[in-house]
Enzyme design. Structure first.
Site, mmCIF file in Angstrom:
data_model
loop_
_atom_site.group_PDB
_atom_site.id
_atom_site.type_symbol
_atom_site.label_atom_id
_atom_site.label_comp_id
_atom_site.label_asym_id
_atom_site.label_seq_id
_atom_site.Cartn_x
_atom_site.Cartn_y
_atom_site.Cartn_z
ATOM 1 N N GLY A 160 0.149 5.385 -4.447
ATOM 2 C CA GLY A 160 -0.403 6.678 -4.860
ATOM 3 C C GLY A 160 0.219 7.817 -4.062
ATOM 4 O O GLY A 160 0.599 8.852 -4.625
ATOM 5 N N ASN A 165 -10.939 -2.635 -5.601
ATOM 6 C CA ASN A 165 -10.139 -1.745 -6.456
ATOM 7 C C ASN A 165 -10.750 -1.572 -7.855
ATOM 8 O O ASN A 165 -10.399 -0.640 -8.576
ATOM 9 C CB ASN A 165 -8.690 -2.236 -6.590
ATOM 10 C CG ASN A 165 -7.863 -2.071 -5.330
ATOM 11 O OD1 ASN A 165 -6.947 -2.838 -5.055
ATOM 12 N ND2 ASN A 165 -8.167 -1.053 -4.536
ATOM 13 N N ASP A 203 0.842 -1.202 0.000
ATOM 14 C CA ASP A 203 0.000 0.000 0.000
ATOM 15 C C ASP A 203 0.874 1.248 0.000
ATOM 16 O O ASP A 203 2.005 1.221 0.496
ATOM 17 C CB ASP A 203 -0.935 -0.038 1.225
ATOM 18 C CG ASP A 203 -2.148 0.854 1.060
ATOM 19 O OD1 ASP A 203 -2.378 1.381 -0.056
ATOM 20 O OD2 ASP A 203 -2.880 1.037 2.056
ATOM 21 N N GLY A 204 0.342 2.314 -0.569
ATOM 22 C CA GLY A 204 1.027 3.603 -0.537
ATOM 23 C C GLY A 204 1.638 4.045 -1.863
ATOM 24 O O GLY A 204 2.364 5.044 -1.906
ATOM 25 N N LEU A 220 -7.195 -4.783 7.325
ATOM 26 C CA LEU A 220 -7.044 -5.930 6.421
ATOM 27 C C LEU A 220 -7.589 -5.669 5.019
ATOM 28 O O LEU A 220 -7.229 -6.367 4.073
ATOM 29 C CB LEU A 220 -7.762 -7.157 6.997
ATOM 30 C CG LEU A 220 -6.900 -8.094 7.841
ATOM 31 C CD1 LEU A 220 -7.755 -9.251 8.363
ATOM 32 C CD2 LEU A 220 -5.738 -8.667 7.033
HETATM 33 C C1 IPE Z 1 -5.643 -2.716 -0.291
HETATM 34 O O1 IPE Z 1 -5.233 -1.409 -0.499
HETATM 35 C C2 IPE Z 1 -5.651 -3.443 -1.599
HETATM 36 C C3 IPE Z 1 -4.331 -3.721 -2.159
HETATM 37 C C4 IPE Z 1 -3.193 -3.416 -1.622
HETATM 38 C C5 IPE Z 1 -4.352 -4.416 -3.415
HETATM 39 P P1 IPE Z 1 -6.293 -0.235 -0.667
HETATM 40 O O2 IPE Z 1 -5.509 1.022 -0.809
HETATM 41 O O3 IPE Z 1 -7.239 -0.547 -1.766
HETATM 42 O O4 IPE Z 1 -7.091 -0.303 0.705
HETATM 43 P P2 IPE Z 1 -7.951 0.795 1.489
HETATM 44 O O5 IPE Z 1 -8.963 1.329 0.534
HETATM 45 O O6 IPE Z 1 -6.996 1.868 1.928
HETATM 46 O O7 IPE Z 1 -8.521 0.062 2.651
HETATM 47 C C1 IPE Z 2 -1.479 0.121 -3.427
HETATM 48 O O1 IPE Z 2 -1.266 1.489 -3.497
HETATM 49 C C2 IPE Z 2 -1.696 -0.485 -4.789
HETATM 50 C C3 IPE Z 2 -3.068 -0.915 -5.064
HETATM 51 C C4 IPE Z 2 -4.055 -0.907 -4.213
HETATM 52 C C5 IPE Z 2 -3.368 -1.369 -6.414
HETATM 53 P P1 IPE Z 2 -2.462 2.515 -3.541
HETATM 54 O O2 IPE Z 2 -2.808 2.755 -4.985
HETATM 55 O O3 IPE Z 2 -3.579 2.085 -2.692
HETATM 56 O O4 IPE Z 2 -1.774 3.820 -2.941
HETATM 57 P P2 IPE Z 2 -2.391 4.848 -1.904
HETATM 58 O O5 IPE Z 2 -2.941 4.056 -0.758
HETATM 59 O O6 IPE Z 2 -3.470 5.592 -2.636
HETATM 60 O O7 IPE Z 2 -1.252 5.721 -1.505
HETATM 61 MG MG MG Z 3 -4.048 2.347 -0.750
#
Ligand code: IPE
Ligand code: IPE
Ligand code: MG
Length: 237
Positions: A19, A64, A16-17, A189
């Site tokens: 973005g 997603n 995660d992270g 989770l």
């Molecule tokens: C969880 O991350 C899904 C993946 C890492 C693939 P998200 O960024 O989608 O989760 P939330 O929305 O912050 O809970």
């Molecule tokens: C995790 O990074 C990758 C996926 C969920 C596909 P994010 O895209 O959720 O990045 P943030 O949480 O927005 O920083």
């Molecule tokens: Mg995320």
């Protein structure tokens, strides 16, 4: 190499992270996803080096699909390109690749590519890498429950056990994660391996996924080694 005392058999990672990593650099979100692939490669090498047998990643959740069309199609294209691009290194490194999730929602092209790379790497016996794509824990439990319901309909005397449900999950035959890592400081989770994490140890790291590399993985494994897993008993034995 450092002698790590307790190596998890299965490490699972909620990446995660991406973005936020991009935004901090004034870049488009997708740049974070691209850099995130480099983290996967680095963490895979590190896990393989220390003898981890299963390394799994939450790459794309069922939820997603609700992201903007542009980001979703970019990610699908990135999955396809990365599978192709990493194939030779995976073969050379003894990596067996599995893609688990709701395959019905993926394009025919991506599904064909997945079939191809899964069979090409099927002999990999050093480490199994699992990518969860279009996956959610509730979806997984539901589809496993449907299998149990069918068995019950055919045989009303059948009394399902927890093992029977496990056997119907997409992770059948794969040991439950010993260690689950989530990056970027979020502590939830997000509908990941709900059933399979019954006794998993959680490590939350503030590091954004594109910055999470070998050393960060080893830190999480050191933290895991300090944990006392009791499984509801008194002393861990
Ligand atoms: C969880 O991350 C899904 C993946 C890492 C693939 P998200 O960024 O989608 O989760 P939330 O929305 O912050 O809970
Ligand atoms: C995790 O990074 C990758 C996926 C969920 C596909 P994010 O895209 O959720 O990045 P943030 O949480 O927005 O920083
Ligand atoms: Mg995320």
């Amino acid at each position: 190499m450092e002698n790590l005392t307790k190596i998890p058999q299965h490490i699972s990672i909620i990446m995660d992270g991406n973005g936020r990593w991009a935004r901090q650099r004034g870049k488009n979100r997708v740049e974070g996803h691209i850099e995130g692939v480099n983290s996967i490669r680095d963490v895979l090498r590190a896990a393989s080096d220390i003898g981890v047998r299963y390394l799994s990643f939450y790459a794309f959740s069922e939820e997603n699909w609700g992201r903007p069309e542009q980001e979703v199609s970019f990610l699908m294209e990135l999955f396809a390109q990365s599978l192709l691009g990493e194939k030779d290194e995976m073969l050379a490194g003894g990596v067996r690749l599995r893609i688990l999730g709701n395959r019905a929602r993926l394009s025919a092209k991506l599904n064909a590519m997945i079939d191809q790379i899964e069979s090409a790497t099927a002999g990999g016996d050093r480490i199994t890498m699992i990518l969860f794509i279009s996956y959610s824990g509730q979806w997984d439990i539901l589809q496993a429950s449907e299998k149990l319901a069918k068995r019950l309909a055919a045989d009303p005397a059948f009394v399902p056990t927890a093992q029977d449900l496990s056997d119907g999950l997409v992770t059948a035959g794969i040991p439950d994660p010993d260690l689950l890592i989530r990056t970027s400081g979020e502590q939830r989770l997000s509908n990941y391996l709900l059933w399979q994490c019954a006794y998993t140890e959680f490590v939350f790291s503030p590091v954004l996924w594109p910055d999470f590399r070998r050393e960060a993985l080893l830190d999480a494994v050191r933290e895991y080694a300090r944990r006392d897993r009791r499984y509801g008993k008194i002393d861990g034995n």
